[in-house]
Design a protein around this motif. Sequence first.
Motif, PDB file in Angstrom:
ATOM      1  N   LEU A  38      37.385  26.834  -1.633  1.00  0.00           N
ATOM      2  CA  LEU A  38      38.612  26.440  -2.326  1.00  0.00           C
ATOM      3  C   LEU A  38      39.023  25.007  -1.978  1.00  0.00           C
ATOM      4  O   LEU A  38      39.352  24.224  -2.860  1.00  0.00           O
ATOM      5  N   LYS A 104      38.524  35.353  -8.659  1.00  0.00           N
ATOM      6  CA  LYS A 104      38.418  33.954  -8.247  1.00  0.00           C
ATOM      7  C   LYS A 104      36.969  33.511  -8.151  1.00  0.00           C
ATOM      8  O   LYS A 104      36.605  32.427  -8.624  1.00  0.00           O
ATOM      9  N   GLU A 108      35.017  30.707 -10.426  1.00  0.00           N
ATOM     10  CA  GLU A 108      34.333  29.557  -9.833  1.00  0.00           C
ATOM     11  C   GLU A 108      32.873  29.493 -10.283  1.00  0.00           C
ATOM     12  O   GLU A 108      32.337  28.407 -10.516  1.00  0.00           O
ATOM     13  N   GLN A 140      46.875  30.308  -2.748  1.00  0.00           N
ATOM     14  CA  GLN A 140      45.756  31.241  -2.854  1.00  0.00           C
ATOM     15  C   GLN A 140      45.193  31.581  -1.478  1.00  0.00           C
ATOM     16  O   GLN A 140      44.849  32.740  -1.201  1.00  0.00           O
TER      17      GLN A 140
END
Length: 252
Positions: A38, A104, A108, A140
């Motif tokens: 992230l 997530k 990605e 997040q």
Amino acid sequence: MDYLVQLASDPAVWIALITLIAMEVVLGIDNLIFISILTNKLPEHQRSRGRRIGIGLALILRLGLLSTVAIIVQLTEPVFSAFGHPFSWRDMILIAGGLFLVWKATKEIHHSVDTTHSDDDLLDKGATTVGLTFSSAIVQILLLDLVFSIDSIITAVGMTEHIPIMVIAVIVAVLTMLLAADPLAKFIEANPTVVMLALGFLIMIGMVLIAEGFGAHVPKGYVYAAMAFSAAVEGLNMMTRRAQKKKGSAGH
């Protein structure tokens, strides 16, 4: 003070501490992979700060949860039943966290595969977008920290009843994460195939969280053995590509 001296003189306590530290470090790998992937999407000058903040939040959350350990233990009590299975707050938190991880990681992967959107478009939007991106990353990270922290504390409570042992184990594990964060993030950034492998790990971890939320216990040893095997295979692939590249350079 006498209580701490008594703990320090008990060999069984030291064994429990070492075991708990090892478990906390292993459980922290999941969190660290997510934080690394992230924060690597942030502007370069914000990445290290984002990792430190994310890991610092993990430490604060876990120590805060330890102070309310009596409440945390009650999270395993059934709240309602559905499809013949009783669900506790812990189950619901694990399911929500697992769904978030799967979503997530899938997003990605799609972003990595879909080359129709250029990162330059984000730069054209100015500093406001960058600030929002940093804030979004921290939020997040905080959400996943909460899920992993609750699971970690509940596991720790099952291994020992001594709060000081849990505190020491959490601090050592988080400090280890802090030391490993920058090298791991840089390694992931420098090796695109490792990014895809790490995202695959996150999907697997997310599915494990969902399964455990629905009452299906998945031995962590199997999960981490599969991750270690995949990482070893990828390591061999990287060595092969590096050797072929050197051989090609020597040929010219």
